[in-house]
Design a protein around this motif. Structure first.
Motif, short mmCIF file in Angstrom:
data_model
loop_
_atom_site.label_atom_id
_atom_site.label_comp_id
_atom_site.label_asym_id
_atom_site.label_seq_id
_atom_site.Cartn_x
_atom_site.Cartn_y
_atom_site.Cartn_z
N ASP A 111 -2.15 5.25 10.43
CA ASP A 111 -3.56 5.44 10.77
C ASP A 111 -3.94 6.91 10.95
N THR A 112 -2.96 7.81 11.00
CA THR A 112 -3.27 9.23 11.13
C THR A 112 -2.92 10.02 9.87
N LEU A 113 -2.39 9.35 8.86
CA LEU A 113 -2.02 10.03 7.61
C LEU A 113 -3.25 10.31 6.75
N PRO A 114 -3.18 11.34 5.91
CA PRO A 114 -4.24 11.51 4.91
C PRO A 114 -4.32 10.24 4.04
N ASP A 115 -5.50 9.92 3.58
CA ASP A 115 -5.71 8.66 2.85
C ASP A 115 -4.74 8.47 1.69
N LYS A 116 -4.51 9.52 0.91
CA LYS A 116 -3.66 9.37 -0.27
C LYS A 116 -2.21 9.10 0.10
N VAL A 117 -1.76 9.63 1.23
CA VAL A 117 -0.39 9.39 1.69
C VAL A 117 -0.29 7.98 2.27
N ALA A 118 -1.27 7.58 3.08
CA ALA A 118 -1.29 6.23 3.63
C ALA A 118 -1.32 5.19 2.51
N HIS A 119 -2.07 5.49 1.46
CA HIS A 119 -2.14 4.57 0.32
C HIS A 119 -0.77 4.41 -0.32
N GLU A 120 -0.06 5.51 -0.53
CA GLU A 120 1.27 5.44 -1.14
C GLU A 120 2.26 4.67 -0.27
N VAL A 121 2.16 4.81 1.04
CA VAL A 121 3.02 4.05 1.96
C VAL A 121 2.72 2.56 1.82
N ASN A 122 1.44 2.22 1.75
CA ASN A 122 1.04 0.83 1.56
C ASN A 122 1.59 0.28 0.25
N VAL A 123 1.49 1.06 -0.81
CA VAL A 123 2.00 0.63 -2.11
C VAL A 123 3.52 0.44 -2.06
N TYR A 124 4.21 1.33 -1.34
CA TYR A 124 5.66 1.18 -1.19
C TYR A 124 5.99 -0.19 -0.58
N PHE A 125 5.37 -0.51 0.54
CA PHE A 125 5.67 -1.78 1.19
C PHE A 125 5.21 -2.98 0.36
N THR A 126 4.12 -2.84 -0.35
CA THR A 126 3.65 -3.90 -1.25
C THR A 126 4.68 -4.16 -2.33
N ASP A 127 5.18 -3.08 -2.94
CA ASP A 127 6.16 -3.22 -4.03
C ASP A 127 7.51 -3.72 -3.52
N LEU A 128 7.96 -3.22 -2.36
CA LEU A 128 9.23 -3.68 -1.79
C LEU A 128 9.14 -5.16 -1.42
N SER A 129 8.02 -5.57 -0.84
CA SER A 129 7.84 -6.98 -0.49
C SER A 129 7.80 -7.85 -1.74
N ALA A 130 7.15 -7.39 -2.79
CA ALA A 130 7.10 -8.15 -4.04
C ALA A 130 8.51 -8.31 -4.62
N TRP A 131 9.29 -7.23 -4.57
CA TRP A 131 10.68 -7.31 -5.05
C TRP A 131 11.45 -8.33 -4.23
N ALA A 132 11.32 -8.27 -2.91
CA ALA A 132 12.06 -9.19 -2.04
C ALA A 132 11.62 -10.63 -2.25
N ARG A 133 10.32 -10.87 -2.43
CA ARG A 133 9.85 -12.25 -2.66
C ARG A 133 10.47 -12.84 -3.92
N THR A 134 10.58 -12.04 -4.96
CA THR A 134 11.17 -12.52 -6.21
C THR A 134 12.68 -12.66 -6.09
N ALA A 135 13.33 -11.63 -5.54
CA ALA A 135 14.79 -11.63 -5.48
C ALA A 135 15.34 -12.68 -4.52
#
Length: 195
Positions: A111-135
């Motif tokens: 909540d204190t990160l610049p928007d573009k950094v916070a977005h990348e962190v969100n994408v990281y967890f989205t992608d990691l979760s998607a990998w885990a759901r499939t695997a």
């Protein structure tokens, strides 16, 4: 996933920035400190990454690519192999750098990160979760796969954080072994699969 190609000096900058961010969060990076460690002028850091947010975005993006490349194709694992791969991923980061996952650190301050950094962190967890759901669901039979993926990642990240905070890697080992052992029990497996 498309990876950005960086000049050798930019790679050094990213390496140093990641190390600082993993140990102290986003505010731990300073262009002056990075320049000193890399052996260049601060203006040269700005040449590669004009703003601190640009540098943070690049660090997280590169980290995500590295993690997903390491994990590989999620459909190539059994559930137990997927758990073992995730455990090895976190264990290697913990024992290799004595620090937690970059996005675990940054996620706690999203909540204190610049928007573009916070977005990348969100994408990281989205992608990691998607990998885990499939695997973790190789045959598409597991009920509540979202909860299982979230639980698995949360246990490993939490155990990693405790190990660093307590300077005791046995915290991580105990949690990882319990997680792996639980998934291998027949009772747990039956609770996951549709009748």
């Amino acid at each position: 996933m498309t990876s950005t190609t960086y000049a050798p000096k930019a790679i050094e900058i990213l390496d140093v920035a990641e190390m600082h961010m993993r140990r102290g969060g986003f505010d731990a990076i300073s262009f002056r400190d990075i320049a000193t460690q890399v052996g260049i002028k601060s203006a040269s850091v700005h040449y590669h990454f004009p703003q601190k947010a640009d540098l943070g975005e690049a660090v997280v993006n590169r980290y995500r690519d590295k993690i997903l490349n390491y994990l590989g194709e999620p459909t190539s694992y059994t559930m137990v192999e997927a758990i073992e791969k995730l455990i090895t991923l976190y264990e290697t980061a913990l024992t290799g750098s004595d620090s937690v996952c970059l996005c675990c650190v940054l996620g706690s301050e999203a909540d204190t990160l610049p928007d573009k950094v916070a977005h990348e962190v969100n994408v990281y967890f989205t992608d990691l979760s998607a990998w885990a759901r499939t695997a973790l669901n190789p045959k598409g039979m597991t009920k509540d796969i979202d909860a299982l993926a979230t639980f698995t990642i949360s246990v490993l990240q939490g155990a990693m954080t405790m190990s660093v905070a307590m300077n005791d890697n046995t915290q991580f080992t105990a949690a990882a072994n319990l997680l792996k052992g639980q998934i291998q029990t027949e009772e747990f497996r039956q609770s996951l699969f549709k009748g």
